[in-house]
Motif scaffolding. Sequence first.
Motif, PDB file in Angstrom:
ATOM      1  N   SER A 107       0.836  -1.196   0.000  1.00  0.00           N
ATOM      2  CA  SER A 107       0.000   0.000   0.000  1.00  0.00           C
ATOM      3  C   SER A 107       0.874   1.250   0.000  1.00  0.00           C
ATOM      4  CB  SER A 107      -0.904  -0.005   1.226  1.00  0.00           C
ATOM      5  OG  SER A 107      -1.692   1.156   1.278  1.00  0.00           O
ATOM      6  N   GLY A 108       0.497   2.236  -0.805  1.00  0.00           N
ATOM      7  CA  GLY A 108       1.244   3.486  -0.856  1.00  0.00           C
ATOM      8  C   GLY A 108       2.608   3.327  -1.492  1.00  0.00           C
ATOM      9  N   LEU A 109       2.702   2.522  -2.560  1.00  0.00           N
ATOM     10  CA  LEU A 109       3.980   2.246  -3.208  1.00  0.00           C
ATOM     11  C   LEU A 109       4.565   3.514  -3.829  1.00  0.00           C
ATOM     12  CD1 LEU A 109       5.928  -0.115  -4.013  1.00  0.00           C
ATOM     13  CD2 LEU A 109       4.735  -0.129  -6.217  1.00  0.00           C
ATOM     14  N   ASN A 110       5.886   3.641  -3.699  1.00  0.00           N
ATOM     15  CA  ASN A 110       6.638   4.738  -4.303  1.00  0.00           C
ATOM     16  C   ASN A 110       7.587   4.160  -5.346  1.00  0.00           C
ATOM     17  OD1 ASN A 110       5.889   7.053  -2.269  1.00  0.00           O
ATOM     18  ND2 ASN A 110       6.438   5.272  -1.030  1.00  0.00           N
ATOM     19  N   ILE A 111       7.811   4.916  -6.420  1.00  0.00           N
ATOM     20  CA  ILE A 111       8.654   4.449  -7.516  1.00  0.00           C
ATOM     21  C   ILE A 111       9.816   5.415  -7.716  1.00  0.00           C
ATOM     22  CG2 ILE A 111       8.765   3.804  -9.954  1.00  0.00           C
ATOM     23  CD1 ILE A 111       5.694   3.549  -9.884  1.00  0.00           C
ATOM     24  N   LEU A 112      11.005   4.857  -7.832  1.00  0.00           N
ATOM     25  CA  LEU A 112      12.190   5.597  -8.276  1.00  0.00           C
ATOM     26  C   LEU A 112      12.533   5.078  -9.655  1.00  0.00           C
ATOM     27  CD1 LEU A 112      14.613   7.482  -7.960  1.00  0.00           C
ATOM     28  CD2 LEU A 112      15.784   5.655  -6.695  1.00  0.00           C
ATOM     29  N   HIS A 113      12.575   5.976 -10.627  1.00  0.00           N
ATOM     30  CA  HIS A 113      12.694   5.610 -12.041  1.00  0.00           C
ATOM     31  C   HIS A 113      13.909   6.318 -12.638  1.00  0.00           C
ATOM     32  CE1 HIS A 113      10.892   6.531 -16.302  1.00  0.00           C
ATOM     33  NE2 HIS A 113      11.795   5.562 -16.371  1.00  0.00           N
ATOM     34  N   PHE A 114      14.930   5.530 -13.020  1.00  0.00           N
ATOM     35  CA  PHE A 114      16.106   6.062 -13.703  1.00  0.00           C
ATOM     36  C   PHE A 114      15.929   5.863 -15.208  1.00  0.00           C
ATOM     37  CE2 PHE A 114      18.152   5.018  -9.546  1.00  0.00           C
ATOM     38  CZ  PHE A 114      18.725   6.256  -9.277  1.00  0.00           C
ATOM     39  N   ASP A 115      16.073   6.953 -15.983  1.00  0.00           N
ATOM     40  CA  ASP A 115      15.801   6.847 -17.419  1.00  0.00           C
ATOM     41  C   ASP A 115      16.214   8.139 -18.113  1.00  0.00           C
ATOM     42  OD1 ASP A 115      14.630   6.141 -19.926  1.00  0.00           O
ATOM     43  OD2 ASP A 115      12.932   5.200 -18.931  1.00  0.00           O
ATOM     44  N   ALA A 116      16.489   8.027 -19.410  1.00  0.00           N
ATOM     45  CA  ALA A 116      16.646   9.227 -20.230  1.00  0.00           C
ATOM     46  C   ALA A 116      15.293   9.806 -20.608  1.00  0.00           C
ATOM     47  CB  ALA A 116      17.430   8.899 -21.504  1.00  0.00           C
ATOM     48  N   HIS A 117      14.262   8.950 -20.566  1.00  0.00           N
ATOM     49  CA  HIS A 117      12.927   9.307 -21.044  1.00  0.00           C
ATOM     50  C   HIS A 117      11.913   9.188 -19.911  1.00  0.00           C
ATOM     51  CE1 HIS A 117      15.279   7.178 -24.190  1.00  0.00           C
ATOM     52  NE2 HIS A 117      14.976   8.256 -24.899  1.00  0.00           N
ATOM     53  N   ALA A 118      10.916  10.041 -19.914  1.00  0.00           N
ATOM     54  CA  ALA A 118       9.925  10.030 -18.837  1.00  0.00           C
ATOM     55  C   ALA A 118       8.900   8.910 -18.987  1.00  0.00           C
ATOM     56  CB  ALA A 118       9.207  11.379 -18.772  1.00  0.00           C
ATOM     57  N   ASP A 119       8.701   8.415 -20.205  1.00  0.00           N
ATOM     58  CA  ASP A 119       7.770   7.301 -20.450  1.00  0.00           C
ATOM     59  C   ASP A 119       6.390   7.583 -19.868  1.00  0.00           C
ATOM     60  OD1 ASP A 119       9.859   6.072 -21.712  1.00  0.00           O
ATOM     61  OD2 ASP A 119      10.226   4.589 -20.155  1.00  0.00           O
ATOM     62  N   LEU A 120       5.931   8.811 -20.079  1.00  0.00           N
ATOM     63  CA  LEU A 120       4.637   9.247 -19.554  1.00  0.00           C
ATOM     64  C   LEU A 120       3.619   9.538 -20.658  1.00  0.00           C
ATOM     65  CD1 LEU A 120       5.804  11.712 -16.739  1.00  0.00           C
ATOM     66  CD2 LEU A 120       4.351   9.702 -16.375  1.00  0.00           C
ATOM     67  N   TYR A 121       3.918   9.125 -21.881  1.00  0.00           N
ATOM     68  CA  TYR A 121       2.987   9.407 -22.977  1.00  0.00           C
ATOM     69  C   TYR A 121       1.624   8.785 -22.690  1.00  0.00           C
ATOM     70  CZ  TYR A 121       6.589  11.218 -26.119  1.00  0.00           C
ATOM     71  OH  TYR A 121       7.575  11.973 -26.698  1.00  0.00           O
ATOM     72  N   GLU A 122       0.589   9.563 -22.949  1.00  0.00           N
ATOM     73  CA  GLU A 122      -0.762   9.058 -22.774  1.00  0.00           C
ATOM     74  C   GLU A 122      -1.053   7.928 -23.760  1.00  0.00           C
ATOM     75  OE1 GLU A 122      -4.500   8.456 -21.335  1.00  0.00           O
ATOM     76  OE2 GLU A 122      -2.864   9.610 -20.464  1.00  0.00           O
ATOM     77  N   ASN A 123      -0.587   8.090 -24.999  1.00  0.00           N
ATOM     78  CA  ASN A 123      -0.870   7.090 -26.033  1.00  0.00           C
ATOM     79  C   ASN A 123       0.158   7.273 -27.138  1.00  0.00           C
ATOM     80  OD1 ASN A 123      -1.888   5.344 -27.929  1.00  0.00           O
ATOM     81  ND2 ASN A 123      -3.932   6.259 -27.997  1.00  0.00           N
ATOM     82  N   PHE A 124       1.250   6.515 -27.078  1.00  0.00           N
ATOM     83  CA  PHE A 124       2.337   6.705 -28.033  1.00  0.00           C
ATOM     84  C   PHE A 124       2.130   5.828 -29.260  1.00  0.00           C
ATOM     85  CE2 PHE A 124       6.625   6.292 -29.776  1.00  0.00           C
ATOM     86  CZ  PHE A 124       7.049   7.618 -29.731  1.00  0.00           C
ATOM     87  N   ASP A 125       2.077   6.450 -30.431  1.00  0.00           N
ATOM     88  CA  ASP A 125       1.882   5.741 -31.704  1.00  0.00           C
ATOM     89  C   ASP A 125       0.643   4.838 -31.663  1.00  0.00           C
ATOM     90  OD1 ASP A 125       4.027   6.919 -32.942  1.00  0.00           O
ATOM     91  OD2 ASP A 125       5.386   5.221 -32.668  1.00  0.00           O
ATOM     92  N   GLN A 126      -0.411   5.362 -31.051  1.00  0.00           N
ATOM     93  CA  GLN A 126      -1.679   4.634 -30.950  1.00  0.00           C
ATOM     94  C   GLN A 126      -1.536   3.304 -30.196  1.00  0.00           C
ATOM     95  OE1 GLN A 126      -4.434   6.349 -31.944  1.00  0.00           O
ATOM     96  NE2 GLN A 126      -2.854   7.910 -32.295  1.00  0.00           N
ATOM     97  N   ASN A 127      -0.590   3.262 -29.276  1.00  0.00           N
ATOM     98  CA  ASN A 127      -0.385   2.072 -28.459  1.00  0.00           C
ATOM     99  C   ASN A 127      -0.367   2.479 -26.998  1.00  0.00           C
ATOM    100  OD1 ASN A 127       0.343  -0.302 -27.226  1.00  0.00           O
ATOM    101  ND2 ASN A 127       2.360  -0.458 -28.181  1.00  0.00           N
TER     102      ASN A 127
END
Length: 265
Positions: A107-127
């Motif tokens: 419960s209440g999970l937290n994420i640490l994300h290492f990346d060059a990209h945010a990977d937050l696209y709502e819908n990338f290339d209709q996928n």
Amino acid sequence: MIQLLGVPFDANSSFLRGPAYAPQRIRWMETEGSANSFSEDGHEFIPGKNYRDVGDLSFESTDPQAAFQLIKSQAKSLIQGGDKLIALGGDHSVSYPLIDAHAEKYSGLNILHFDAHADLYENFDQNLYSHASPFARLMETGRINSLTQVGIRTLNLHQREQAKRYGVHVIQMKDLTDSFLQTLQAPLYLSLDLDVLDPAYAPGVSHHEPGGMSTRQLIDLIQKIPFEIIGADLVEYNPKRDLNDVTAMVAYKLLKELMAKMMRD
């Protein structure tokens, strides 16, 4: 016990295929590389004693919903008894079902994300399940307490808007210090995309994004995390673009440091 799971799935890659070959290549470095089985803090990793390699998932279809159901089901099974899981991808889309399984347990999970990209696209290339969208899918579940993204150097207007929408703490590479470590909260899951590293250190990734971290910077940040990690994934290694297994060795080194951070002393 730490469970090690290979997730050889790259059907949601938007540019190049190849990360599906990553889990086995990383494992080979244990015997075919030049390293030993110790982390820098002195932990020795012994199969059956402090970790268990459960092998790779087998995918009968490239359909993302079917694949994600399998990934999530296996992840839930492996962590239900209190064991920790580290997964070797695969493209970054596999982080969605892996982390979602952890969010149901913690419960209440937290994420640490290492990346060059945010990977937050709502819908990338209709996928909706693209490897450019896993953190949008996770944040919209409402089960994630916080998401901290580190090393980002590709923010566009849409992803800035998405970060604001979901309250994401973004540390761009140009602004990087280790002060964000003091803002992290437990329980913490770590998702590591190898392209957070500069291509000079990790050429074996699908998306080369200059201006990234050195391997030493990344290891230091992992070691400084002020508490245990409850789960992790290491993704986006592409053996098809690697040079003399340089990136495979980097991935194996990072795997040992992640496992060390996940172990109870």
